[in-house]
Scaffold this active site. Structure first.
Site, PDB file in Angstrom:
ATOM      1  N   TYR A  57      33.589  40.893  32.391  1.00 55.71           N
ATOM      2  CA  TYR A  57      34.926  41.023  33.015  1.00 55.71           C
ATOM      3  C   TYR A  57      36.036  40.581  32.059  1.00 55.71           C
ATOM      4  CZ  TYR A  57      32.500  42.489  37.111  1.00 55.71           C
ATOM      5  OH  TYR A  57      31.698  43.230  37.957  1.00 55.71           O
ATOM      6  N   GLN A  90      39.723  51.898  44.771  1.00 52.32           N
ATOM      7  CA  GLN A  90      38.469  51.211  44.439  1.00 52.32           C
ATOM      8  C   GLN A  90      38.605  50.551  43.082  1.00 52.32           C
ATOM      9  OE1 GLN A  90      34.940  54.026  45.504  1.00 52.32           O
ATOM     10  NE2 GLN A  90      36.770  55.276  45.400  1.00 52.32           N
ATOM     11  N   VAL A  92      39.866  48.096  40.085  1.00 51.02           N
ATOM     12  CA  VAL A  92      40.230  46.688  40.009  1.00 51.02           C
ATOM     13  C   VAL A  92      41.381  46.473  39.022  1.00 51.02           C
ATOM     14  CG1 VAL A  92      37.967  45.889  40.765  1.00 51.02           C
ATOM     15  CG2 VAL A  92      38.365  46.225  38.322  1.00 51.02           C
ATOM     16  N   ASP A  93      41.845  47.559  38.393  1.00 50.39           N
ATOM     17  CA  ASP A  93      42.998  47.421  37.500  1.00 50.39           C
ATOM     18  C   ASP A  93      44.282  47.327  38.332  1.00 50.39           C
ATOM     19  OD1 ASP A  93      44.268  50.099  37.907  1.00 50.39           O
ATOM     20  OD2 ASP A  93      42.496  50.885  36.898  1.00 50.39           O
ATOM     21  N   HIS A 108      37.853  46.811  46.108  1.00 50.56           N
ATOM     22  CA  HIS A 108      36.801  46.159  45.325  1.00 50.56           C
ATOM     23  C   HIS A 108      37.311  44.984  44.502  1.00 50.56           C
ATOM     24  CE1 HIS A 108      34.367  50.170  45.576  1.00 50.56           C
ATOM     25  NE2 HIS A 108      34.392  49.503  46.703  1.00 50.56           N
TER      26      HIS A 108
END
Ligand code: APR
Length: 231
Positions: A57, A90, A92-93, A108
């Site tokens: 991540y 969906q 995550v940015d 998400h």
């Protein structure tokens, strides 16, 4: 006189950000060709090798720092002038927000937030000057930090507000998702019959509904065509 704007609900996936240089998951050379889902996107993988997961991540966050919203993100933000646009992503940015969209539900999680391993619901902002997360970095409750990401096998608390948006939509648009992952993929079932549904993707996506109009192109071109259709 102020007229009520029609509600345009947009479900986006990794293909939305592909033209910003962010890898999708299931295309050739997608992330899941280079990493095992069970290693980097499950609570069991984190328990086995937390450092590797944090590093995965950390890399995604650095990649995001160099990415810019593309014409598709910007076009969706511009549609707010005429429509009550609600984005359900969906991804995550934070490229929808950086493009100017004001209503974004992240199903998400969010790459630029962290939470405590003891409380997955409360998120804290990550300081852009300190992007990397390490073992030993603690949340305010004194427990280890972890990425604010919904991993496979974990609850998806934002699905309830997302369902309510979809039930109330006048127009539904899907952009850049293979519709492989539930419950996100199931949102399509909540669109009332008779509401127009558009799907923007360069590849054919199976939807099990006969009332979906597919625009076979990338996100930027698709949003441009969508604006023409809605004009
Ligand atoms: N424009 C629009 N769509 C594109 C583009 C583009 N430029 N390039 C690729 N696509 C499409 C692909 O054809 C594919 O249908 O984007 C879709 C990406 O699908 P996936 O990689 O499966 O991504 P997504 O559907 O968002 O994955 C869902 O899976 O691993 C999890 O949590 C992760 O949120 C993710 C979820």
């Amino acid at each position: 006189m102020e007229t009520t704007k029609k509600r345009l609900v947009v479900l986006t996936g990794a293909g939305m950000s592909a033209e910003s240089g962010i890898s999708t998951f299931r295309d050739s050379n997608g992330l899941w060709e280079n990493y095992r889902v069970e290693d980097v996107a499950t609570p069991e993988g984190f328990a086995r090798n937390p450092e590797m997961v944090l590093d995965f991540y950390n890399q995604r966050r650095r990649e995001l720092q160099h990415a810019q919203p593309n014409a598709g993100h910007i076009g969706l933000a511009e549609l707010e002038a005429k429509y009550d646009v609600r984005i359900i992503t969906q991804n995550v940015d934070n490229l929808h927000e950086r493009a100017g969209s004001t209503h974004v539900i992240h199903l998400h999680g969010e790459l630029m937030k962290y939470c405590s391993v003891a409380n997955l619901e409360k998120a804290y902002d990550i300081d852009p000057a300190h992007l990397d997360m390490h073992l030993g970095d603690l949340a305010p409750d004194g427990k280890q930090q972890r990425p604010f990401i919904v991993w496979f096998g974990e609850a998806v608390p934002m699905i309830e507000p997302a369902i309510r948006e979809v039930e109330a939509c006048d127009i539904f648009v899907i952009i850049g998702t293979s519709l492989n992952v539930y419950p996100a993929a199931g949102l399509l079932n909540y669109v009332r019959r008779g509401q127009p549904i558009y799907l923007i993707d360069p590849k054919e996506v199976q939807t099990y509904r006969g009332d979906v109009e597919q625009l076979m192109c990338g996100a930027s071109e698709g949003v441009r065509r969508l604006k023409e259709i809605l004009a």
